[in-house]
Design a protein around this motif. Structure first.
Motif, PDB file in Angstrom:
ATOM      1  N   GLU A  16       0.834  -1.210   0.000  1.00 34.90           N
ATOM      2  CA  GLU A  16       0.000   0.000   0.000  1.00 34.90           C
ATOM      3  C   GLU A  16       0.864   1.252   0.000  1.00 34.90           C
ATOM      4  O   GLU A  16       0.538   2.237  -0.661  1.00 34.90           O
ATOM      5  N   SER A  74     -14.836   0.460   7.349  1.00 36.87           N
ATOM      6  CA  SER A  74     -13.591   0.172   6.649  1.00 36.87           C
ATOM      7  C   SER A  74     -12.468   1.088   7.129  1.00 36.87           C
ATOM      8  O   SER A  74     -12.717   2.116   7.762  1.00 36.87           O
ATOM      9  N   LYS A  75     -11.268   0.686   6.785  1.00 38.67           N
ATOM     10  CA  LYS A  75     -10.078   1.485   7.044  1.00 38.67           C
ATOM     11  C   LYS A  75      -9.259   1.475   5.764  1.00 38.67           C
ATOM     12  O   LYS A  75      -9.138   0.443   5.111  1.00 38.67           O
ATOM     13  N   GLN A  76      -8.683   2.618   5.436  1.00 38.27           N
ATOM     14  CA  GLN A  76      -7.913   2.756   4.200  1.00 38.27           C
ATOM     15  C   GLN A  76      -6.595   3.456   4.512  1.00 38.27           C
ATOM     16  O   GLN A  76      -6.596   4.532   5.107  1.00 38.27           O
ATOM     17  N   VAL A  78      -3.866   5.859   3.636  1.00 40.28           N
ATOM     18  CA  VAL A  78      -3.966   7.012   2.739  1.00 40.28           C
ATOM     19  C   VAL A  78      -2.670   7.804   2.621  1.00 40.28           C
ATOM     20  O   VAL A  78      -2.571   8.712   1.793  1.00 40.28           O
ATOM     21  N   TRP A 114      -6.948  11.886  -1.029  1.00 40.35           N
ATOM     22  CA  TRP A 114      -7.227  11.919   0.404  1.00 40.35           C
ATOM     23  C   TRP A 114      -6.666  13.182   1.059  1.00 40.35           C
ATOM     24  O   TRP A 114      -6.657  13.305   2.275  1.00 40.35           O
TER      25      TRP A 114
END
Length: 187
Positions: A16, A74-76, A78, A114
């Motif tokens: 990520e 959810s978690k993203q 960023v 973001w």
């Protein structure tokens, strides 16, 4: 401001981090670097480098942090920040070593979609807390002259040019940078 938090990066975050790095560079730096240079960046190569930075850091004072946006279900990931003691990469041309109490930011990126949601501020605040805990008194960061967003962001938190400059040679294109610094005591 979005709901979010910062935590130390884990090895499984490396893909990520690489994706964010690649996406951000291709968006934010598309007018600074030659298109073929950005097109040829390899995400898996970047991910391997981030895995190494996370699992085999040169010292306990080297850290990779990630910013996470938290939604209801959810978690993203960023954004991310990487820093450590100032080394030769933090130096201007022909400059001698910086003192041991100087931290250097090597990366501070929020994926553009973001941005302006507080993630950069949370990352920077967490990094400053770590730097103070690690005994650093000053921090430095190189920014591209043309990266007005990063210059404005760091400037809004007290970072100022320290007079050092350099130019990176990116496939025969010189990309100018200036170094910013901030004192960490008394903030």
């Amino acid at each position: 401001m979005a709901l979010g938090f910062v935590r130390p990066a884990r090895p499984d975050d490396a893909p990520e981090i690489a994706r964010i790095q690649l996406s951000t560079w291709r968006t934010a730096y598309r007018r600074m670097f030659p298109a073929h240079v950005l097109a040829n960046l390899d995400e898996s190569y970047l991910a391997r480098g981030w895995t190494e930075a996370i699992t085999e850091a040169p010292s306990a004072r080297h850290r990779v942090l990630i910013a996470v946006e938290q939604a209801e279900n959810s978690k993203q990931v960023v954004g991310f920040a990487a820093s450590g003691p100032a080394d030769e990469q933090a130096l201007a041309p022909e400059e001698s070593a910086l003192p041991d109490d100087v931290a250097a930011v090597t990366d501070l990126l929020i994926e553009p979609r973001w941005g302006r949601r507080g993630h950069g501020s949370r990352l920077l605040a967490a990094a400053v807390d770590n730097w103070r805990d690690d005994g650093f008194r000053t921090a430095v960061a190189w920014v591209y002259d043309a990266d007005t967003v990063m210059r404005k962001f760091l400037g809004s938190t007290g970072w100022e040019p320290d007079g050092a400059g350099r130019a990176l040679d990116v496939d025969d294109l010189l990309v100018p940078q200036l170094r910013l610094h901030v004192a960490l005591d008394g903030e």
